[in-house]
Design a protein around this motif. Structure first.
Motif, PDB file in Angstrom:
ATOM      1  N   SER A 150     136.892 -26.802  54.410  1.00 39.69           N
ATOM      2  CA  SER A 150     135.971 -25.842  55.013  1.00 39.69           C
ATOM      3  C   SER A 150     134.599 -26.449  55.250  1.00 39.69           C
ATOM      4  O   SER A 150     133.965 -26.217  56.286  1.00 39.69           O
ATOM      5  CB  SER A 150     135.846 -24.605  54.124  1.00 39.69           C
ATOM      6  N   SER A 151     134.100 -27.268  54.318  1.00 43.09           N
ATOM      7  CA  SER A 151     132.782 -27.877  54.495  1.00 43.09           C
ATOM      8  C   SER A 151     132.840 -29.077  55.431  1.00 43.09           C
ATOM      9  O   SER A 151     131.900 -29.335  56.183  1.00 43.09           O
ATOM     10  CB  SER A 151     132.203 -28.304  53.138  1.00 43.09           C
ATOM     11  N   TYR A 152     133.946 -29.824  55.404  1.00 47.06           N
ATOM     12  CA  TYR A 152     134.050 -31.008  56.259  1.00 47.06           C
ATOM     13  C   TYR A 152     134.155 -30.617  57.729  1.00 47.06           C
ATOM     14  O   TYR A 152     133.473 -31.176  58.586  1.00 47.06           O
ATOM     15  CB  TYR A 152     135.267 -31.842  55.867  1.00 47.06           C
ATOM     16  N   PHE A 153     135.000 -29.654  58.052  1.00 48.79           N
ATOM     17  CA  PHE A 153     135.251 -29.319  59.445  1.00 48.79           C
ATOM     18  C   PHE A 153     134.229 -28.345  60.035  1.00 48.79           C
ATOM     19  O   PHE A 153     133.929 -28.395  61.205  1.00 48.79           O
ATOM     20  CB  PHE A 153     136.658 -28.755  59.605  1.00 48.79           C
ATOM     21  N   GLY A 154     133.678 -27.459  59.219  1.00 54.89           N
ATOM     22  CA  GLY A 154     132.698 -26.513  59.745  1.00 54.89           C
ATOM     23  C   GLY A 154     133.330 -25.561  60.748  1.00 54.89           C
ATOM     24  O   GLY A 154     134.550 -25.380  60.814  1.00 54.89           O
ATOM     25  N   GLY A 155     132.486 -24.925  61.584  1.00 56.96           N
ATOM     26  CA  GLY A 155     132.988 -23.937  62.537  1.00 56.96           C
ATOM     27  C   GLY A 155     133.550 -24.549  63.802  1.00 56.96           C
ATOM     28  O   GLY A 155     134.441 -23.987  64.436  1.00 56.96           O
ATOM     29  N   THR A 156     133.011 -25.724  64.197  1.00 47.77           N
ATOM     30  CA  THR A 156     133.478 -26.422  65.392  1.00 47.77           C
ATOM     31  C   THR A 156     134.001 -27.790  64.998  1.00 47.77           C
ATOM     32  O   THR A 156     133.333 -28.533  64.271  1.00 47.77           O
ATOM     33  CB  THR A 156     132.341 -26.573  66.417  1.00 47.77           C
ATOM     34  N   VAL A 157     135.192 -28.116  65.464  1.00 47.12           N
ATOM     35  CA  VAL A 157     135.841 -29.375  65.094  1.00 47.12           C
ATOM     36  C   VAL A 157     136.047 -30.218  66.344  1.00 47.12           C
ATOM     37  O   VAL A 157     136.667 -29.769  67.321  1.00 47.12           O
ATOM     38  CB  VAL A 157     137.198 -29.121  64.408  1.00 47.12           C
ATOM     39  N   GLN A 158     135.493 -31.432  66.313  1.00 46.83           N
ATOM     40  CA  GLN A 158     135.692 -32.395  67.391  1.00 46.83           C
ATOM     41  C   GLN A 158     136.914 -33.246  67.054  1.00 46.83           C
ATOM     42  O   GLN A 158     136.915 -33.983  66.070  1.00 46.83           O
ATOM     43  CB  GLN A 158     134.466 -33.302  67.537  1.00 46.83           C
ATOM     44  N   ILE A 159     137.965 -33.120  67.862  1.00 49.61           N
ATOM     45  CA  ILE A 159     139.188 -33.883  67.633  1.00 49.61           C
ATOM     46  C   ILE A 159     139.270 -34.990  68.672  1.00 49.61           C
ATOM     47  O   ILE A 159     139.290 -34.732  69.881  1.00 49.61           O
ATOM     48  CB  ILE A 159     140.439 -32.994  67.715  1.00 49.61           C
ATOM     49  N   GLY A 160     139.299 -36.237  68.211  1.00 51.22           N
ATOM     50  CA  GLY A 160     139.476 -37.370  69.109  1.00 51.22           C
ATOM     51  C   GLY A 160     140.945 -37.534  69.436  1.00 51.22           C
ATOM     52  O   GLY A 160     141.776 -37.717  68.536  1.00 51.22           O
ATOM     53  N   VAL A 161     141.281 -37.426  70.711  1.00 50.68           N
ATOM     54  CA  VAL A 161     142.654 -37.621  71.168  1.00 50.68           C
ATOM     55  C   VAL A 161     142.678 -38.808  72.116  1.00 50.68           C
ATOM     56  O   VAL A 161     141.646 -39.236  72.634  1.00 50.68           O
ATOM     57  CB  VAL A 161     143.201 -36.358  71.871  1.00 50.68           C
ATOM     58  N   THR A 162     143.866 -39.346  72.333  1.00 53.57           N
ATOM     59  CA  THR A 162     143.969 -40.537  73.161  1.00 53.57           C
ATOM     60  C   THR A 162     143.723 -40.218  74.622  1.00 53.57           C
ATOM     61  O   THR A 162     143.764 -39.065  75.047  1.00 53.57           O
ATOM     62  CB  THR A 162     145.365 -41.165  73.033  1.00 53.57           C
ATOM     63  N   GLU A 163     143.465 -41.283  75.354  1.00 52.71           N
ATOM     64  CA  GLU A 163     143.405 -41.172  76.805  1.00 52.71           C
ATOM     65  C   GLU A 163     144.697 -40.541  77.313  1.00 52.71           C
ATOM     66  O   GLU A 163     145.588 -40.254  76.533  1.00 52.71           O
ATOM     67  CB  GLU A 163     143.228 -42.574  77.383  1.00 52.71           C
ATOM     68  N   ASN A 164     144.827 -40.365  78.558  1.00 53.76           N
ATOM     69  CA  ASN A 164     145.921 -39.606  79.161  1.00 53.76           C
ATOM     70  C   ASN A 164     147.261 -40.325  79.002  1.00 53.76           C
ATOM     71  O   ASN A 164     147.802 -40.894  79.955  1.00 53.76           O
ATOM     72  CB  ASN A 164     145.612 -39.367  80.642  1.00 53.76           C
ATOM     73  N   LEU A 165     147.841 -40.289  77.795  1.00 58.01           N
ATOM     74  CA  LEU A 165     149.099 -40.979  77.527  1.00 58.01           C
ATOM     75  C   LEU A 165     150.263 -40.003  77.674  1.00 58.01           C
ATOM     76  O   LEU A 165     150.370 -39.039  76.904  1.00 58.01           O
ATOM     77  CB  LEU A 165     149.105 -41.573  76.117  1.00 58.01           C
ATOM     78  N   PRO A 166     151.160 -40.222  78.613  1.00 57.97           N
ATOM     79  CA  PRO A 166     152.299 -39.327  78.787  1.00 57.97           C
ATOM     80  C   PRO A 166     153.123 -39.216  77.510  1.00 57.97           C
ATOM     81  O   PRO A 166     153.408 -40.205  76.838  1.00 57.97           O
ATOM     82  CB  PRO A 166     153.108 -39.997  79.911  1.00 57.97           C
ATOM     83  N   GLY A 167     153.515 -37.983  77.192  1.00 59.92           N
ATOM     84  CA  GLY A 167     154.324 -37.734  76.016  1.00 59.92           C
ATOM     85  C   GLY A 167     153.532 -37.558  74.746  1.00 59.92           C
ATOM     86  O   GLY A 167     154.054 -37.051  73.752  1.00 59.92           O
ATOM     87  N   TRP A 168     152.265 -37.953  74.760  1.00 57.94           N
ATOM     88  CA  TRP A 168     151.450 -37.901  73.555  1.00 57.94           C
ATOM     89  C   TRP A 168     150.260 -36.950  73.721  1.00 57.94           C
ATOM     90  O   TRP A 168     150.165 -35.961  73.008  1.00 57.94           O
ATOM     91  CB  TRP A 168     150.971 -39.298  73.169  1.00 57.94           C
ATOM     92  N   SER A 169     149.374 -37.253  74.643  1.00 55.65           N
ATOM     93  CA  SER A 169     148.258 -36.354  74.898  1.00 55.65           C
ATOM     94  C   SER A 169     148.379 -35.700  76.272  1.00 55.65           C
ATOM     95  O   SER A 169     147.470 -35.013  76.712  1.00 55.65           O
ATOM     96  CB  SER A 169     146.937 -37.123  74.821  1.00 55.65           C
TER      97      SER A 169
END
Length: 473
Positions: A197-216
């Motif tokens: 709860s303290s680490y993520f807070g109210g807004t969470v920035q999730i790093g996802v990969t570039e446009n990889l088919p099947g993954w992101s």
């Protein structure tokens, strides 16, 4: 040997704007493993791979960038790596820590080659090398365009910084103690800060990969938006660790994943991110949630079975992401290079900051005929025939033998020194494996990588059998 520090500075003028970059790279902490007077006989022997090393040394090389701006990959002259001459044979790279950057050693083993790669702002990478013989004084650094080289004594620089840091920390500690404030020096996470709860807070920035088919992104024959996105949806479900959070997905290249966490551009990274000892020193990694193999494959529509180009050209182009640690000396590369040479061709390696560019050029055009990446990534993005270095068609059941590949175990990364948050993510990944993994695999990846004669519930070697009780930290 005096420890020498090299400062590299480059300046470019455009109108009235001045763009300036600087990098420090020093050779220091030289240690002789058998520390006896020359000419004195002793019964201590150091061996590596069965080879006796008469005069072994351990040398530390460090690359440090304090700029607020990245140093473009274009600063590398003719797309060649920066050469750090060691002087004597590098027997083995013992350890690499810090931020990711492409590296290898020279063909004759006397130099560390860094890049070509983007040198990121605040880049901090350290190599520990085992050498045969005492390293020579560092006198030049090649392959960077418009670079001024300045030499300093690295040991004196380190001592000066330790003194300055000690004085600064002592002053801060006195002030905080006077104010009744407790100081946590490592990682920034005290007992109250190491919870989801303290680490993520109210807004969470999730790093996802570039446009990889099947993954992101949807892949070949996929029915959903990507396997990693399915995992994010699981974490965001009612009662999940990200329930009631505002989730913002940030696209990252593979090379940006570690720096995005350290720079605060991402709170968590989910993106075909393999768990390695080097990465676990700078980030905490939960998992694995997927198991794959790194492969070097050719485009069977552009190559014959003996790795000759169908258009007759002798040049064979191999593309890989700058996050992939391979090159001269690596078994996969050297075996393919020998194969291509035996067929009368030449192998040329191209390093790209984004893997999507490699995938596109591998599929289309005449520049790239081979690619180094993970099997499930290439199979999800490319629908055509893939061949191994012997010309055999590769499927999920006929991958290279273990000595030719690297097993890749994908994990979820967060900033370092948050063991409780990481443990909570471990529990979430176990839930994902038990309840949603098979469906996510079937909807996003199975249609592309399932062999033709495999059962419809085929998961191959890709589903982890279990998740460890503790994180890789």
């Amino acid at each position: 040997m005096p420890a020498l520090i090299v400062s590299l500075a480059s300046m470019r003028l455009t109108g009235l704007q001045v763009n300036k970059w600087s990098v420090s790279c020093w050779l220091s902490a030289e240690t002789r493993l058998v520390n006896t007077p020359d000419g004195v006989d002793h019964d201590i022997r150091v061996t590596s791979g069965g080879r006796i090393l008469p005069d072994p040394h351990v040398v530390t090389v460090r690359l440090l960038c304090r700029n607020r701006r990245d140093i473009p990959i274009g600063q590398f002259t003719a797309n060649k790596p920066m050469e750090i001459p060691i002087g004597n044979a590098i027997v083995k790279i013992l350890d690499v820590s810090g931020d990711e950057i492409a590296y290898t050693t020279s063909d004759d083993g006397t130099a560390l080659l860094i890049g070509p790669d983007l040198i990121r702002r605040y880049q901090n990478t350290t190599w520990r090398l085992l050498t045969e013989g005492r390293p020579a004084p560092l006198t030049t650094v090649d392959k960077l365009t418009d670079v001024t080289v300045r030499l300093e004594d690295g040991d004196q620089v380190s001592a000066r910084r330790r003194t300055q840091r000690s004085i600064a920390l002592s002053t801060v500690a006195v002030l905080l103690t006077a104010l009744g404030v407790a100081l946590a020096l490592r990682g920034g996470a005290g007992p109250d800060g190491d919870s989801a709860s303290s680490y993520f807070g109210g807004t969470v920035q999730i790093g996802v990969t570039e446009n990889l088919p099947g993954w992101s992104a949807p892949g070949a024959n996929a029915q959903a938006g990507g396997f990693d996105n399915a995992l994010i949806d699981h974490l965001s479900r009612p009662g999940g660790i990200l329930d009631d959070k505002t989730v913002i997905r940030t696209r990252l290249t593979l090379a940006e994943r570690t720096s995005a966490l350290s720079e605060g551009r991402a709170d968590i990274v989910i993106g075909v991110y393999s768990i390695t000892p080097e990465r676990s020193r700078v980030v905490d990694m939960a998992g694995p949630y997927y198991v794959d193999q790194r492969v070097l494959v050719g485009n069977g529509d552009k190559l014959t079975s003996d790795w000759r180009r169908t258009d007759g050209s002798p040049e064979i182009g191999l593309c890989q992401s700058s996050a992939t640690k391979t090159g001269y000396g690596e078994p996969e590369y050297e075996r393919l290079r020998a194969k291509v040479k035996g067929s009368g061709g030449r192998l040329t390696v191209t390093t790209s900051e984004d893997l999507t560019s490699c995938l596109q050029r591998f599929s289309q055009g005449d520049e790239i005929q081979a690619i180094m990446t993970d099997w499930s990534i290439i199979r999800s993005a490319f629908h055509g025939k893939l061949i191994d270095r012997n010309g055999a068609v590769v499927t999920d059941q006929t991958l290279f033998s273990p000595e030719d590949t690297t097993i890749e175990s994908y994990g979820v990364a967060i900033r370092s020194n948050h063991p409780n948050v990481c443990k909570a993510l471990q529990d979430e990944l176990r839930s994902f494996l038990d309840t949603r993994w098979d469906t996510a695999f079937e909807l996003n990846l199975a249609g592309a990588i399932r062999p033709p004669d495999a059962p419809t519930d085929y998961v191959g070697r890709h589903k982890p059998t279990s998740i460890p009780a503790t994180c890789a930290t």
